[in-house]
Scaffold this active site. Structure first.
Site, PDB file in Angstrom:
ATOM      1  N   GLU A  18      -2.442  -1.828  -0.462  1.00 22.84           N
ATOM      2  CA  GLU A  18      -3.794  -2.484   0.192  1.00 22.84           C
ATOM      3  C   GLU A  18      -4.771  -1.810   0.917  1.00 22.84           C
ATOM      4  O   GLU A  18      -4.529  -0.625   2.010  1.00 22.84           O
ATOM      5  CB  GLU A  18      -3.415  -3.565   1.347  1.00 22.84           C
ATOM      6  CG  GLU A  18      -4.533  -4.342   1.889  1.00 22.84           C
ATOM      7  CD  GLU A  18      -4.212  -5.457   2.828  1.00 22.84           C
ATOM      8  OE1 GLU A  18      -5.069  -6.307   3.457  1.00 22.84           O
ATOM      9  OE2 GLU A  18      -2.820  -5.782   3.084  1.00 22.84           O
TER      10      GLU A  18
ATOM     11  N   PRO B 173      -1.377   2.219  -4.997  1.00 25.82           N
ATOM     12  CA  PRO B 173      -2.645   3.098  -4.958  1.00 25.82           C
ATOM     13  C   PRO B 173      -3.131   3.859  -3.872  1.00 25.82           C
ATOM     14  O   PRO B 173      -3.991   4.466  -3.675  1.00 25.82           O
ATOM     15  CB  PRO B 173      -3.762   2.043  -5.395  1.00 25.82           C
ATOM     16  CG  PRO B 173      -3.104   0.703  -4.856  1.00 25.82           C
ATOM     17  CD  PRO B 173      -1.503   0.753  -5.097  1.00 25.82           C
ATOM     18  N   PHE B 174      -2.479   3.310  -2.735  1.00 19.94           N
ATOM     19  CA  PHE B 174      -3.175   3.818  -1.306  1.00 19.94           C
ATOM     20  C   PHE B 174      -1.852   4.439  -0.571  1.00 19.94           C
ATOM     21  O   PHE B 174      -1.600   4.197   0.844  1.00 19.94           O
ATOM     22  CB  PHE B 174      -3.691   2.663  -0.577  1.00 19.94           C
ATOM     23  CG  PHE B 174      -5.069   1.869  -1.223  1.00 19.94           C
ATOM     24  CD1 PHE B 174      -6.315   2.945  -1.336  1.00 19.94           C
ATOM     25  CD2 PHE B 174      -4.988   0.854  -1.866  1.00 19.94           C
ATOM     26  CE1 PHE B 174      -7.174   2.049  -2.129  1.00 19.94           C
ATOM     27  CE2 PHE B 174      -5.996   0.348  -2.537  1.00 19.94           C
ATOM     28  CZ  PHE B 174      -7.132   1.040  -2.581  1.00 19.94           C
TER      29      PHE B 174
ATOM     30  N   LYS C 158      -3.397 -11.575   1.017  1.00 14.74           N
ATOM     31  CA  LYS C 158      -2.589 -12.547   1.699  1.00 14.74           C
ATOM     32  C   LYS C 158      -2.147 -13.535   0.658  1.00 14.74           C
ATOM     33  O   LYS C 158      -2.739 -13.837  -0.182  1.00 14.74           O
ATOM     34  CB  LYS C 158      -3.515 -13.300   2.403  1.00 14.74           C
ATOM     35  CG  LYS C 158      -3.706 -12.787   4.063  1.00 14.74           C
ATOM     36  CD  LYS C 158      -2.210 -13.007   4.613  1.00 14.74           C
ATOM     37  CE  LYS C 158      -2.405 -12.100   5.960  1.00 14.74           C
ATOM     38  NZ  LYS C 158      -0.902 -12.152   6.450  1.00 14.74           N
TER      39      LYS C 158
END
Length: 518
Positions: free
Chosen positions: A300, A282-283, A317
């Site tokens: 992230e 998505p990024f 994480k």
């Protein structure tokens, strides 16, 4: 007074244009300066809704060696102060806007680029590395007066009511033109002229779209900057620091490098298309800047800030492989991750660190954790993801928020500064864009950035990427090494090779990274 302010500080001009996947426009636009795409390759209404394509900026802000530059003119202020001043000069473009305008895609022009991991040295005094690894600037943020903004879920409720299409859920595309750096009457004329030019370039590019991409020439012969034994030793040294009470955890990485073949279908864009196919995220981002190209498939988010001051960060994480061929096994792997004491401890510590970072610039009492150690599944892996929110305190803005929290806790450790000191000593190599952030800082004060993991830098005929993981007292050096290789395997696949083919060289033959001639 408000009406006069709107006339003095008008919102950008905009024009709706036919929708095309912006990633498919890149090939025909490669000749444009500072071609940039923030790419929601893994689309969803919540995290993968918007994509942004920009090129031909009116100015370039950069920082190198602790010095800030504006179009190669040295600035007197320290880089973060200088960046804040420059954004302030142009913030007026959309600072006072109608509510209708704010319902369009949130980025309508501004700074779009990256802050490398080394930008953290502008905020904290850290040990210098003895090995060379310079692959870009500390900060490189072109300022774009023009942007193509794509809403992949335009009819989900936020688009302006009088511009909604009948087919719910269809993507829509808009071009925004602010008219900067002109002012007054000249700005409106310049905005119109630039809008026409940009739309013409997009129309030309759309005529040459090919939805099918050739398989790129393989990149093989990857080498790490460390042998397996040396990397496992760095893990054990990190555990020693934890035993001594220096830190609770640290993110330790290694760099993989290989020569790009002199062959057809071997451009950075070819590999980016392969990367987004094999590991959609998505990024994601593609930045073709000067003498280097950045290709990212990051899952992230680092920090997002909207124009109203709402802040959100989403640290990752905890990672486990997926098995899409066996749904039951895939479910079991996800459950094991959720029950992992080590991974949950890592995530909780970083969540607490990010809460502390945000509290430095957010309103007292506004920090919340709506999600702790939630499971999110991506193309190749499962992740544990937490969500921390807050509300920015006046008069702080996007740059103050970055200065309070950069680099992200998920790729440093806790406590952050001591972890970064240990990272510098053990890795002894600049990370470059990896573990920095890619994203935008808008003229209206909004911001959205990723953590630049799963990110490749192409420069001078070489491809480089890092992989690593969070180290705690429970870490097993051999298992941490294997987790690194697993994270790298998706990138190897995109590059036409495999972990099995590369393992022996990665484990045994470190690549020279010394300063000066070899």
């Amino acid at each position: 007074m408000a009406e006069r302010s709107r006339k003095e500080n008008p919102a950008p001009l905009f024009r709706e244009v036919p929708f095309h996947n912006p990633a498919e426009l890149l090939a025909s636009l490669q000749g444009q300066d500072y071609l940039a795409l923030l790419d929601s390759a893994a689309r969803s209404p919540r995290l993968g809704r918007y994509s942004y394509l920009a090129f031909a900026p009116f100015a370039v802000f950069r920082s190198s060696g602790g010095i800030a530059y504006w179009n190669d003119t040295r600035l007197d202020d320290p880089p973060f102060v200088a960046l804040n001043r420059k954004l302030g000069e142009y913030r007026r473009a959309t600072a006072i806007a109608t509510s209708k305008e704010n319902q369009f895609p949130p980025f309508q022009g501004g700074a779009l680029g990256y802050l490398s991991y080394e930008a953290g040295r502008l905020l904290e005094k850290l040990p210098q590395t003895t090995r060379d690894g310079e692959m870009g600037e500390d900060i490189l943020l072109p300022f774009y007066d023009l942007v193509l903004a794509v809403d992949h879920f335009a009819n989900s409720g936020n688009a302006p009511a009088d511009t909604r299409a009948n087919d719910t859920g269809s993507p829509r595309a808009f071009v925004f033109s602010s008219g900067w750096p002109h002012e007054g009457k000249d700005r409106a004329l310049h905005a119109e002229k630039r809008l026409d030019w940009f739309c013409d370039k997009l129309a030309e590019a759309s005529e040459n779209i090919s939805p099918h991409h050739s398989t790129p020439s393989p990149i093989s012969g990857w080498q790490s900057d460390k042998t397996r034994a040396a990397f496992e030793q760095s893990i054990e040294k990190t555990r020693d620091h934890i035993r001594q009470g220096d830190i609770f955890q640290a993110n330790i990485t290694q760099r993989f490098s290989a020569h790009i073949p002199d062959a057809p279908n071997a451009s950075p864009l070819d590999y980016y298309h392969a990367l987004r196919t094999h590991n959609a995220a998505p990024f994601a981002a593609y930045l073709a800047f000067a003498d280097h190209v950045i290709a990212s498939s990051s899952p992230e988010r680092f920090i997002t800030l909207d124009a109203a001051g709402h802040v959100e960060t989403r640290p990752i994480k905890g990672t486990a492989p997926r098995d899409l061929a066996d749904p039951q096994k895939d479910k079991m792997l996800a459950q094991q991750l959720m029950q992992s004491e080590k991974d949950r401890a890592e995530n909780t510590m970083i969540t607490d660190l990010m809460r502390n970072d945000l509290s430095r610039v957010c309103e007292p009492g506004s920090i919340r954790v709506p999600q702790l150690c939630g499971l999110e599944s991506y193309a190749r892996v499962h992740h544990l993801v937490s969500v921390i929110t807050g509300h920015l305190k006046t008069p702080h803005g996007a740059v103050a928020l970055l200065a309070a929290s950069f680099p992200g806790g998920s790729i440093t450790g806790a406590p952050k500064i001591r972890a970064m000191e240990i990272i510098s000593a053990l890795e002894d190599l600049p990370r470059g864009v990896y573990c920095g952030s890619i994203g935008y800082l808008g003229f209206d004060g909004a911001m959205d950035t990723n953590i630049a993991i799963r990110t490749v830098t192409f420069k001078a005929g070489m491809a480089h990427f890092n992989v690593g993981g969070g180290i705690t007292i429970l870490s097993d050096p051999a298992a941490e090494y294997e987790e690194c290789l697993h994270k790298a395997s998706a990138l190897f696949k995109a590059f036409g090779t495999s972990l099995e083919a590369e393992r022996a060289m990665l484990e045994q033959r470190p690549m020279r990274q010394d300063r000066g001639p070899s």
